[in-house]
Design a protein around this motif. Structure first.
Motif, short mmCIF file in Angstrom:
data_model
loop_
_atom_site.label_atom_id
_atom_site.label_comp_id
_atom_site.label_asym_id
_atom_site.label_seq_id
_atom_site.Cartn_x
_atom_site.Cartn_y
_atom_site.Cartn_z
N GLU A 194 0.82 -1.21 0.00
CA GLU A 194 0.00 0.00 0.00
C GLU A 194 0.85 1.26 0.00
N GLY A 195 0.29 2.31 -0.58
CA GLY A 195 0.92 3.63 -0.53
C GLY A 195 2.15 3.73 -1.40
N THR A 196 2.91 4.79 -1.16
CA THR A 196 4.13 5.08 -1.90
C THR A 196 5.34 4.58 -1.12
N ARG A 197 6.29 3.94 -1.81
CA ARG A 197 7.52 3.47 -1.20
C ARG A 197 8.69 4.33 -1.66
N VAL A 198 9.78 4.29 -0.91
CA VAL A 198 10.93 5.16 -1.18
C VAL A 198 12.10 4.29 -1.63
N SER A 199 12.75 4.70 -2.72
CA SER A 199 13.92 3.99 -3.22
C SER A 199 15.01 3.93 -2.16
N ARG A 200 15.66 2.76 -2.06
CA ARG A 200 16.77 2.52 -1.13
C ARG A 200 16.33 2.49 0.34
N THR A 201 15.02 2.40 0.59
CA THR A 201 14.51 2.31 1.95
C THR A 201 13.70 1.02 2.09
N SER A 202 14.00 0.21 3.10
CA SER A 202 13.39 -1.11 3.22
C SER A 202 11.92 -1.01 3.61
N PHE A 203 11.15 -2.02 3.17
CA PHE A 203 9.76 -2.16 3.55
C PHE A 203 9.42 -3.65 3.55
N ALA A 204 8.35 -4.01 4.24
CA ALA A 204 7.99 -5.42 4.42
C ALA A 204 7.09 -5.91 3.29
N ILE A 205 7.29 -7.17 2.89
CA ILE A 205 6.41 -7.82 1.93
C ILE A 205 6.02 -9.19 2.48
N THR A 206 4.88 -9.70 2.03
CA THR A 206 4.44 -11.04 2.35
C THR A 206 4.04 -11.74 1.06
N VAL A 207 4.66 -12.89 0.78
CA VAL A 207 4.39 -13.67 -0.42
C VAL A 207 3.76 -14.98 0.01
N ARG A 208 2.68 -15.38 -0.66
CA ARG A 208 1.94 -16.60 -0.29
C ARG A 208 1.92 -17.57 -1.46
N ALA A 209 2.28 -18.83 -1.19
CA ALA A 209 2.22 -19.87 -2.21
C ALA A 209 0.76 -20.23 -2.48
N GLN A 210 0.48 -20.65 -3.71
CA GLN A 210 -0.86 -21.09 -4.10
C GLN A 210 -0.75 -22.45 -4.79
N GLY A 211 -1.77 -23.27 -4.63
CA GLY A 211 -1.76 -24.57 -5.28
C GLY A 211 -2.18 -25.67 -4.34
N PRO A 212 -2.24 -26.93 -4.85
CA PRO A 212 -2.72 -28.05 -4.05
C PRO A 212 -1.94 -28.28 -2.76
N ARG A 213 -0.64 -27.94 -2.76
CA ARG A 213 0.16 -28.16 -1.56
C ARG A 213 0.75 -26.84 -1.05
N ALA A 214 -0.02 -25.77 -1.16
CA ALA A 214 0.47 -24.45 -0.73
C ALA A 214 0.89 -24.47 0.73
N GLY A 215 0.12 -25.16 1.57
CA GLY A 215 0.43 -25.19 2.99
C GLY A 215 1.67 -25.97 3.34
N HIS A 216 2.19 -26.77 2.40
CA HIS A 216 3.41 -27.55 2.64
C HIS A 216 4.67 -26.84 2.14
N PHE A 217 4.50 -25.72 1.43
CA PHE A 217 5.66 -25.07 0.82
C PHE A 217 6.56 -24.45 1.88
N GLN A 218 7.81 -24.91 1.93
CA GLN A 218 8.78 -24.39 2.88
C GLN A 218 10.08 -23.97 2.17
N GLY A 219 9.98 -23.77 0.85
CA GLY A 219 11.16 -23.42 0.07
C GLY A 219 11.42 -21.92 0.06
N SER A 220 12.25 -21.51 -0.90
CA SER A 220 12.60 -20.11 -1.08
C SER A 220 12.07 -19.63 -2.43
N VAL A 221 11.97 -18.32 -2.59
CA VAL A 221 11.56 -17.74 -3.86
C VAL A 221 12.55 -16.65 -4.24
N GLU A 222 12.78 -16.50 -5.54
CA GLU A 222 13.62 -15.44 -6.07
C GLU A 222 12.76 -14.22 -6.39
#
Length: 279
Positions: A194-222
């Motif tokens: 939400e809102g405007t973000r600032v270059s070179r300043t950290s902010f939080a994100i949340t990424v959620r897996a989707q699919g038949p085994r979404a709740g089992h996903f414990q890997g990493s994402v690029e």
């Protein structure tokens, strides 16, 4: 907004000698509009229009000269002409969405300076104010029984058939410790940035897996950004399909979105948000 790298001119060109007559050129084709969905204009928004086009090439063999006649072009959305901030005849145009377009799907029309045109009906959708693009609700097991839901399953009974035969055994599906296979994860969604973000300043994100085994996903994402760079470029391991991280975007001011991708090449995009330069 998206600023994908411009590809080198690779479209076929028609050529003829200076004494010959040119053959008719085919009309251009609009390949896509990025992003294809935006809120109704509360401020200027840029989109990238990608297209394929062929151009004439005149060859003067006597002077050993080649004249590539590529030129520029104009773009309309419905009947309103868009302001073109960058036009690459190789197939990329960056334009500002005209003010006054209402909610709904709008046609995008491209006209090259030689008069050839292409139209993509409904290529850009403007959503009403306050309406966000939402993903379908996630269910933790996606419809597959998880062994921990009801304890170990030994056998099921047919109900009405002699129970001494044990009935038909139920397949509980792969458990959380079974390695992920292709197709177990079908996509990724981001919580709204939400809102405007600032270059070179950290902010939080949340990424959620989707699919038949979404709740089992414990890997990493690029992670990658539509413009500039994002750091870190890899987050994880995720916890029951949810990856939380703080990231830093480095890019000029403008609209941007983030893409997540797993080891199988499955991807998902965040919403488009505004990035401002650091003070």
């Amino acid at each position: 907004m998206m600023r994908a790298g411009l590809a080198a001119v690779g479209m076929a060109a028609l050529a003829w000698a200076c004494t010959g007559a040119p053959e008719p050129l085919p009309p251009p084709t609009i390949v896509g509009v990025e992003p294809s969905t935006l809120p109704v204009n509360a401020k200027d928004e840029d989109v990238t229009v990608r297209f394929d086009a062929r151009y004439s090439v005149a060859v003067d063999y006597g002077a050993e000269k080649v004249d590539a006649r590529m030129g520029s072009g104009r773009i309309w959305m419905d009947e309103k002409e868009a302001t073109v901030s960058r036009f690459d005849p190789a197939g990329v145009a960056i334009v500002t969405v005209p003010r006054g377009l209402g909610a709904g799907a709008h046609a995008v029309r491209l006209q090259l300076d030689d008069g050839r045109e292409a139209v993509a009906e409904g290529a850009l959708t403007l959503r009403p104010p306050g309406q966000e693009v939402t993903e379908p609700p996630l269910t933790e097991d996606g419809g597959i029984l998880i062994l921990t839901d009801a304890g170990p399953i030994y056998s099921d009974f047919d109900g009405g058939v002699d129970t001494t035969d044990g009935g038909q055994q139920v397949d509980a599906g792969p458990g959380p410790d079974v390695p992920m296979r292709e197709g177990d994860i079908t996509g990724f969604s981001f919580d709204e940035i939400e809102g405007t973000r600032v270059s070179r300043t950290s902010f939080a994100i949340t990424v959620r897996a989707q699919g038949p085994r979404a709740g089992h996903f414990q890997g990493s994402v690029e992670l990658s950004a539509s413009r500039g760079t994002v750091s870190p470029t890899k987050i994880g391991p995720c916890d029951v399909g949810v990856c939380n991280a703080n990231v830093v975007l480095t890019a000029p001011a403008g609209n941007v979105h983030i893409t997540a991708m797993d080891s199988f090449g499955v991807t998902g995009d965040s919403n488009t948000f505004r990035l401002e330069p650091s003070p």
